[in-house]
Design an enzyme around this catalytic site. Structure first.
Site, PDB file in Angstrom:
ATOM      1  N   LYS A 125       0.875  -1.187   0.000  1.00 48.53           N
ATOM      2  CA  LYS A 125       0.000   0.000   0.000  1.00 48.53           C
ATOM      3  C   LYS A 125       0.907   1.230   0.000  1.00 48.53           C
ATOM      4  CE  LYS A 125      -4.319  -1.561   1.012  1.00 48.53           C
ATOM      5  NZ  LYS A 125      -4.636  -1.855   2.399  1.00 48.53           N
ATOM      6  N   HIS A 128       1.681   6.803   2.872  1.00 49.29           N
ATOM      7  CA  HIS A 128       0.995   8.084   2.660  1.00 49.29           C
ATOM      8  C   HIS A 128       1.413   9.121   3.692  1.00 49.29           C
ATOM      9  CE1 HIS A 128      -1.734   7.164   5.894  1.00 49.29           C
ATOM     10  NE2 HIS A 128      -2.034   6.009   5.330  1.00 49.29           N
ATOM     11  N   HIS A 131       1.442   8.430   7.395  1.00 51.80           N
ATOM     12  CA  HIS A 131       2.608   7.699   7.876  1.00 51.80           C
ATOM     13  C   HIS A 131       3.813   8.630   8.039  1.00 51.80           C
ATOM     14  CE1 HIS A 131       0.427   4.116   6.041  1.00 51.80           C
ATOM     15  NE2 HIS A 131       0.490   3.868   7.332  1.00 51.80           N
TER      16      HIS A 131
HETATM   17  N1  ARG Z   1      -0.190  -0.271   9.922  1.00 47.61           N
HETATM   18  C1  ARG Z   1      -1.109   0.562  10.637  1.00 47.61           C
HETATM   19  C2  ARG Z   1      -1.687   1.619   9.718  1.00 47.61           C
HETATM   20  O1  ARG Z   1      -1.098   1.952   8.715  1.00 47.61           O
HETATM   21  C3  ARG Z   1      -0.483   1.247  11.804  1.00 47.61           C
HETATM   22  C4  ARG Z   1       0.062   0.322  12.840  1.00 47.61           C
HETATM   23  C5  ARG Z   1       0.049   0.946  14.175  1.00 47.61           C
HETATM   24  N2  ARG Z   1       0.698   0.190  15.186  1.00 47.61           N
HETATM   25  C6  ARG Z   1       0.164  -0.789  15.914  1.00 47.61           C
HETATM   26  N3  ARG Z   1       0.908  -1.392  16.810  1.00 47.61           N
HETATM   27  N4  ARG Z   1      -1.107  -1.122  15.782  1.00 47.61           N
HETATM   28  O2  ARG Z   1      -2.747   2.152  10.016  1.00 47.61           O
END
Ligand code: ARG
Length: 566
Positions: A125, A128, A131
Site C-alpha cells: 500500500k 501516505h 505515515h
Molecule cells: N499499519 C497501521 C496503519 O497503517 C499502523 C500500525 C500501528 N501500530 C500498531 N501497533 N497497531 O494504520
C-alpha cells in the site's frame, strides 16, 4: 553553574523552608525586566502571619548580594532576583563549548528502555502522508529520549499480515504481471487490489477464494508464502528509499506477521483468566465497565485480528526489552483500538501495561490539488518529498544565494521544511499542508532556522584564525546578548518537556525562538566590524559558536539537518 540551585540555597538559608517547596515555587518572571528568577512569597503568608509584600521586603533585606546575585528586589508579593549578567553569560557559554552536541543531555533515562513504535506503513500500500506524520513525530521522540539518556529502540510495526493478503494473492494470481509490478511496485499492487474489490462485487465467490489463500498463508503453504515474501520485500525497498531521504532508521521491522505464531499463547492466557466471552460467535473481552466496546480477540471463523496481534506484540516487547515505556505513534483515529488493547492487558493483570502509551496525532489536510503526483488520486510521500526539494532548489536559485552544493542543500532544506511543519504544533492538531508557509525562509520554518545557523557559520568562517576560547565577557552583556544566552541555558528544559508530553513541538519552538534571538543579537551587536574592539569581538564570536552548536543539536532532535551556507 546552576543559578536556580544557587538561589534555592540562599532562600533556604534565610527561611528554613523545605528544599522541595522552594524548588517548586521558583519561577521565571513573565517579563525580563522583572528579573531572571522570582520567588513568590504567598505560600509563606500563613506560616509567617504577614502579608506577602512585607515578607518579600524582609527577605530582600536579609539577602546579602554575592558575586552571582546582583540584586534581590521585592515587588509586590514576589522576591525578584537579578543575576550577574557576566557570570551567567561566561558560565553558560563555557558550558556549551565544553558539551558541544551533548548540550541539554541528561542521565534521567539511564538504565531504562523506551520503545518508540512509529511509521508502520502497510506493505503493498502507499506510504501516505499520515505515515509521514507518524515517522516525523516518532523519529524525533526517539532522538529526544536518547538525549535524555534512555536506551531507545525504534520499532516499525509493519502492516504485513491480515486477510487482505489473501485478497492480494488472489488478485495477483489472476491479473498480476511481475514485469509490470517491478516497474512501479506499490502502485501496481494497489491497482490489482482495487480490481479485486471491483470484481468481487460482481463475483462474490472471489471472497471465499481469497479467504482460502489467507488460510494457506497462515498454514505456511510454500507458494503463497513466497508471494507474500515477494510483496513484503518489494514494499520494503520502496519504504527504505523514503527512510533514506528522511534519514530515519529502525532497530526492528518486526511487523504484524512476526506475531502470527505468538497469538495462540495470548488466546490461551485470556481464556485461562476467564476473560473471553462469546459474542455472535466471536471471542471477545468485555470492557463494558469502562464504557468501551468489547475487544475482539478471535473472529467467528477463528481468525485472529489486528488487536490480537497487537497484544501478542506488547507481550513480546515486554519479554524482549523489559521496557519502561512502550510508545505507539499512531493517528488519533486508532485511539479506541489502543484503549481496548491496553485495557485487555491490564485486565490480564500485566502491570507493565501501565508503560504502554498511545501517542496520537491529527490529520493532514491538503487544500485543493496543489500536489503533483504520478499516481492519480493517491499522494505518494516520495513525490511530496521530491517536490519540496525541487521547489527549494528554485528558491535558492532565485535568491542568488551562494550554497556550495545546491543539490545537497535543497535536499536538507526541502525535507527539513516538511519535517518542521509536522512538528511545529501540538501533534493532535490537524495540519494544513501549504508550500508557501513551509518554504517561507523568513517565517517560522525550517529554512528560517537553517538560515540562522548558516549565518552563524559564515561569521565564524570569516573569523577563522581568531582564538575566542577563554573570552572575557565583561563587555558583551547587552540586553540582546543576555536574552540569547539565557535561552541557550533553557535547552535542557525544552528537551525534558518534549519527552514528558511526548511533544516534539517544545524543541521546535525552542529552536525557532533561539534563531529569532540570534538574529536580534547579530543585528545589534556587530562582530566583524572594524570599530569592534578585540575582546568584545572574541566574546561575541564565542557566543555565535555556542549558538550554532545548539541550533544544530536542536534541529537534529527534530530529524532536521543543517547546511553550512545558504
Ligand atoms: N499499519 C497501521 C496503519 O497503517 C499502523 C500500525 C500501528 N501500530 C500498531 N501497533 N497497531 O494504520
Amino acid at each position: 553553574m546552576d543559578f536556580k540551585e544557587h538561589i534555592v540555597q540562599k532562600i533556604i538559608d534565610i527561611t528554613d523552608l523545605d528544599r522541595e517547596v522552594v524548588e517548586n515555587a521558583i519561577e521565571t518572571p513573565p517579563d525580563e525586566k522583572m528579573g531572571d528568577l522570582a520567588f513568590p512569597c504567598f505560600p509563606l503568608a500563613k506560616v509567617m502571619r504577614k502579608a506577602p509584600p512585607l515578607i518579600a521586603q524582609e527577605l530582600a533585606e536579609k539577602l546579602a548580594d554575592d558575586e552571582i546575585i546582583d540584586k534581590a528586589q521585592a515587588t509586590g508579593g514576589y522576591l525578584n532576583f537579578f543575576l550577574n549578567r557576566e557570570k551567567v553569560i561566561s558560565s553558560t557559554i563555557n558550558a556549551v563549548e565544553n558539551s558541544g552536541s551533548d548540550w541539554g543531555k541528561s542521565d534521567l533515562g539511564n538504565g531504562k528502555t523506551v520503545l518508540v513504535e512509529y511509521s508502520s506503513p502497510n506493505i503493498a500500500k502507499p506510504f501516505h502522508i499520515g505515515h509521514l506524520f507518524s515517522t516525523a513525530v516518532g523519529n524525533s521522540l526517539a532522538k529526544i529520549y536518547k538525549h535524555l539518556g534512555y536506551n531507545v529502540q525504534s520499532l516499525n510495526h509493519l502492516g504485513d499480515w491480515g486477510t487482505q493478503f489473501g485478497k492480494l494473492i488472489c488478485a495477483y494470481k489472476k491479473w498480476g504481471d511481475r514485469e509490470v509490478i517491478e516497474k512501479d511496485p506499490i502502485n501496481e499492487l494497489l491497482k490489482i487490489y482495487v480490481k479485486f474489490h471491483e470484481e468481487a462485487e460482481i463475483h462474490p465467490e472471489l471472497e471465499d477464494e481469497a479467504r482460502g489463500y489467507f488460510k494457506k498463508l497462515e498454514d505456511g503453504d510454500e507458494e503463497t508464502t513466497a508471494l507474500w515474501t515477494y510483496f513484503r520485500d518489494i514494499s520494503l525497498v520502496e519504504f527504505k528509499r523514503v527512510y533514506d531521504m528522511l534519514g530515519v532508521e529502525f532497530d526492528s521491522y518486526n511487523g504484524e506477521a512476526f506475531y502470527s505464531d505468538k497469538m495462540d499463547e495470548v488466546v490461551d492466557i485470556l481464556k485461562d483468566k476467564g476473560l473471553l466471552t462469546e459474542s455472535d460467535g466471536a471471542q471477545v473481552v468485555d470492557l463494558s465497565e469502562l464504557n468501551i466496546p468489547p475487544c475482539i480477540i478471535l473472529k467467528s471463523d477463528g481468525a485472529t485480528i489486528y488487536a490480537t496481534r497487537d497484544i501478542a506484540a506488547a507481550l513480546y516487547r515486554h519479554r524482549t526489552y523489559d521496557f519502561y515505556k512502550n510508545i505507539y505513534v499512531v493517528g488519533i483515529p486508532q485511539s479506541l483500538h489502543f484503549k481496548q488493547i491496553f485495557s485487555v492487558m491490564k485486565k490480564a493483570g500485566w502491570d507493565w501495561a501501565e508503560g504502554c502509551e498511545h501517542v496520537g496525532f491529527g490529520l493532514v489536510k491538503l487544500p485543493g490539488k496543489n500536489m503533483s503526483t504520478r499516481h492519480g488520486d493517491v499522494v505518494f510521500l516520495e513525490d511530496v518529498l521530491n517536490e519540496s526539494i525541487e521547489k527549494t532548489k528554485e528558491i535558492i536559485k532565485n535568491n542568488g544565494s551562494n550554497v556550495d552544493d545546491i543539490d545537497d542543500a535543497s535536499k536538507k532544506i526541502g525535507i527539513g521544511a516538511i519535517l518542521y511543519t509536522f512538528l511545529k504544533n501540538s501533534r493532535e492538531k490537524d495540519i494544513i499542508f501549504s508550500w508557501d508557509t513551509m518554504l517561507d525562509f523568513e517565517g517560522e520554518s525550517a529554512p528560517y532556522c537553517q538560515y540562522g545557523y548558516a549565518r552563524g557559520r559564515s561569521i565564524l568562517r570569516k573569523a577563522e584564525g581568531i582564538d575566542f576560547k577563554n573570552a572575557d565577557f565583561s563587555k558583551a552583556v547587552s540586553d540582546e546578548t543576555y536574552s540569547l544566552v539565557k535561552h541557550l541555558g533553557a535547552f535542557g528544559d525544552a528537551v525534558k518537556d518534549a519527552a514528558d508530553k511526548n511533544e516534539p513541538f517544545y524543541i521546535n519552538r525552542y529552536v525557532t525562538t533561539l534563531t529569532k534571538l540570534f538574529n536580534k543579537f547579530y543585528n545589534t551587536n556587530p562582530i566583524m566590524r572594524d570599530d569592534v574592539d578585540e575582546e568584545t569581538r572574541k566574546a561575541r564570536l564565542a557566543i555565535v559558536d555556542a549558538v550554532t552548536t545548539v541550533i544544530k543539536t536542536a534541529l537534529n532532535l527534530l530529524g532536521i539537518d543543517t547546511v553550512e551556507s545558504m
